[in-house]
Motif scaffolding. Structure first.
Motif, PDB file in Angstrom:
ATOM      1  N   ALA A 226       0.874  -1.180   0.000  1.00  0.00           N
ATOM      2  CA  ALA A 226       0.000   0.000   0.000  1.00  0.00           C
ATOM      3  C   ALA A 226       0.904   1.220   0.000  1.00  0.00           C
TER       4      ALA A 226
ATOM      5  N   ARG B 244      -8.304   7.833   3.829  1.00  0.00           N
ATOM      6  CA  ARG B 244      -8.455   6.886   4.935  1.00  0.00           C
ATOM      7  C   ARG B 244      -9.714   7.292   5.696  1.00  0.00           C
TER       8      ARG B 244
ATOM      9  N   SER C  24      -7.691   1.209  -5.348  1.00  0.00           N
ATOM     10  CA  SER C  24      -6.489   0.813  -6.113  1.00  0.00           C
ATOM     11  C   SER C  24      -6.691  -0.505  -6.849  1.00  0.00           C
TER      12      SER C  24
HETATM   13  O1  DGY Z   1      -2.843   3.101   0.789  1.00  0.00           O
HETATM   14  C1  DGY Z   1      -3.145   2.344  -0.128  1.00  0.00           C
HETATM   15  O2  DGY Z   1      -2.316   1.976  -0.980  1.00  0.00           O
HETATM   16  C2  DGY Z   1      -4.548   1.856  -0.273  1.00  0.00           C
HETATM   17  O3  DGY Z   1      -5.375   2.139   0.736  1.00  0.00           O
HETATM   18  C3  DGY Z   1      -4.708   0.509  -0.870  1.00  0.00           C
HETATM   19  O4  DGY Z   1      -4.352   0.606  -2.184  1.00  0.00           O
END
Ligand code: DGY
Ligand code: NAD
Length: 386
Positions: free
Chosen positions: A94, A273, A323
């Motif tokens: 991530a 988030r 993503s």
């Molecule tokens: O921070 C990230 O990469 C996402 O939340 C997941 O792709």
């Protein structure tokens, strides 16, 4: 005593033991590790979120590096366990790493990797999709249709908001926020207002040039403004998308008071988030303002939603999939694996984490470097000159 966890093993005789806490898309990441003498162990436990205990069991007595997920709590306990097992590298699959206590990793000398860049456009596309879907009430209309309620065209049926000529607000104009801004400006000819701690000169130049292009073609030019405060964005924008990192400064950035200053028919999108938004206050605001709409990819207490949210027609909710394109997810797996591999092999750290393309070209071997290590400076890791 932690229960044994089920694993799948590649290259059992490999010299370095690398553990992935989840199966990840594609095979390139596995091949790259195997080619470099790694034994790869992938946890196949049928449990979505692994506990700290599960991961301690996976780490075992000897482990050189771990690829982990944003759902896991990487703090003192796990970094000390990894360090005891001889591990020197961890990578989140991530870009965001608010689940990682980097200070704890520093204490044990563990390098922490993340996966920037490869998910920028994919995530921005989902934010743009949620913006349009919320503005044009697409999910509500889809549910109506499937419920057999459509009995003919009506002038007032699912009337939403036109985006062209309106103002898009971006909070956190980094990689993803800027990509989203460009999509909304270029795709829908919206004016831009943004707030970030830093100026985004490239984004400003892009909007200026596009505005000039439109003008030269006899259309109204688009404009941009860098807001002096976040409140300015909230008050002026018709569509607002949140793209900052999650830290102490962005926790509950959108709260009851700030929601009250937004336009009654505004659209709010969150692909950053969950805790950036006070979700309880948001539910109340949505109830009180039926024309205010949201598109949410992330939630304060994932995987849960705050009570009432799921019942609201003016909320579109999707399960943290921003993503989730094949190319991006395979690329994230590759970057995470190469972060860990690079540290194990003693390679330097790539000099520009915003330019990770050379690692993603499947036709050539990747550079001998870790693509993105967030604590490289603190650990004094060498930087690649390539
Ligand atoms: O921070 C990230 O990469 C996402 O939340 C997941 O792709
Ligand atoms: N939903 C998803 O699946 C998904 C996918 C990718 C990324 N993300 C989230 O998006 C975040 C951003 O990713 P990125 O690659 O664009 O990161 P980035 O570092 O390029 O951009 C973050 C921006 O936020 C700004 N910022 C930090 N604190 C701020 C504040 N208090 N107020 C305003 N702006 C502030 C930074 O200056 C920076 O420009 C990640 O950290 C991650 O949490 C979510």
């Amino acid at each position: 005593m932690a229960k044994p966890v089920s694993i799948e093993v590649y290259n059992p005789n490999g010299k370095y033991r690398v553990v992935s806490t989840k199966p990840m898309p594609g095979t390139r990441w596995i091949n790259l590790l195997v080619e470099q003498d790694c034994r790869v162990e992938i946890c196949t436990q049928k449990k979505t979120i692994l506990s700290v205990e599960d991961i301690i069991a996976l780490i075992g007595d000897k482990c050189d590096g771990v690829i982990g997920q944003l759902t896991e709590d990487w703090g003192e306990t796990l970094f000390s366990a990894l360090s005891r097992a001889g591990g020197k590298a961890f990578s989140n699959m991530a870009v965001g790493y608010n689940n990682v206590d980097v200070n704890a990793a520093n204490k044990y000398g563990v390098a922490v990797g993340n996966t920037p860049g490869v998910l920028t456009e994919t995530t921005a596309e989902l934010a743009a999709s949620l913006s349009v879907a919320a503005a044009r009430r697409i999910v509500e209309a889809d549910e109506f249709m499937r419920a057999g309620l459509y009995d003919g065209w009506l002038p007032n049926l699912f009337v939403g908001n036109l985006l062209k000529g309106q103002t898009v607000g971006v909070i956190g104009a980094g990689r993803i926020g800027s990509a989203y801004a460009r999509m909304m400006v270029e795709g829908f000819k919206m004016n831009l207002i943004y707030y970030d701690l830093y100026q985004s000169t490239r984004l400003e130049k892009f909007v200026t040039a596009y505005g000039q292009f439109l003008k030269a073609n006899g259309e109204s030019p688009v404009t941009w403004k860098r807001a002096a405060s976040m409140d300015e964005v909230l008050q002026q924008a018709d569509v607002i998308s949140l793209h900052p990192i999650l830290d102490k400064t962005t926790y509950h950035l959108i709260n009851k008071e700030r929601l009250a200053t937004m336009k009654k028919e505004a659209v709010l999108v969150n692909c950053s988030r969950g805790p950036v938004v006070d979700e309880v206050a948001l539910v109340e605001h949505l109830k009180q303002n039926p024309m205010f709409r949201v598109g949410l990819d992330v939630f304060e207490d994932e995987p849960y939603m705050k009570p009432g949210l799921a019942d609201l027609k003016n909320a579109i909710v999707v399960p943290h999939i921003a993503s989730a394109s094949k190319w991006t997810r395979e690329g994230m797996a590759t970057l995470a694996a190469l972060n860990v591999l690079g540290k194990i092999k003693g390679y330097p750290v790539w000099s520009d984490a915003n330019r990770v393309e050379p690692f993603l070209n499947e036709n050539i071997p990747p550079p001998a470097a870790s693509p993105s290590i967030v604590n490289a400076k603190v650990l004094g890791l060498p930087v690649s000159r390539l």
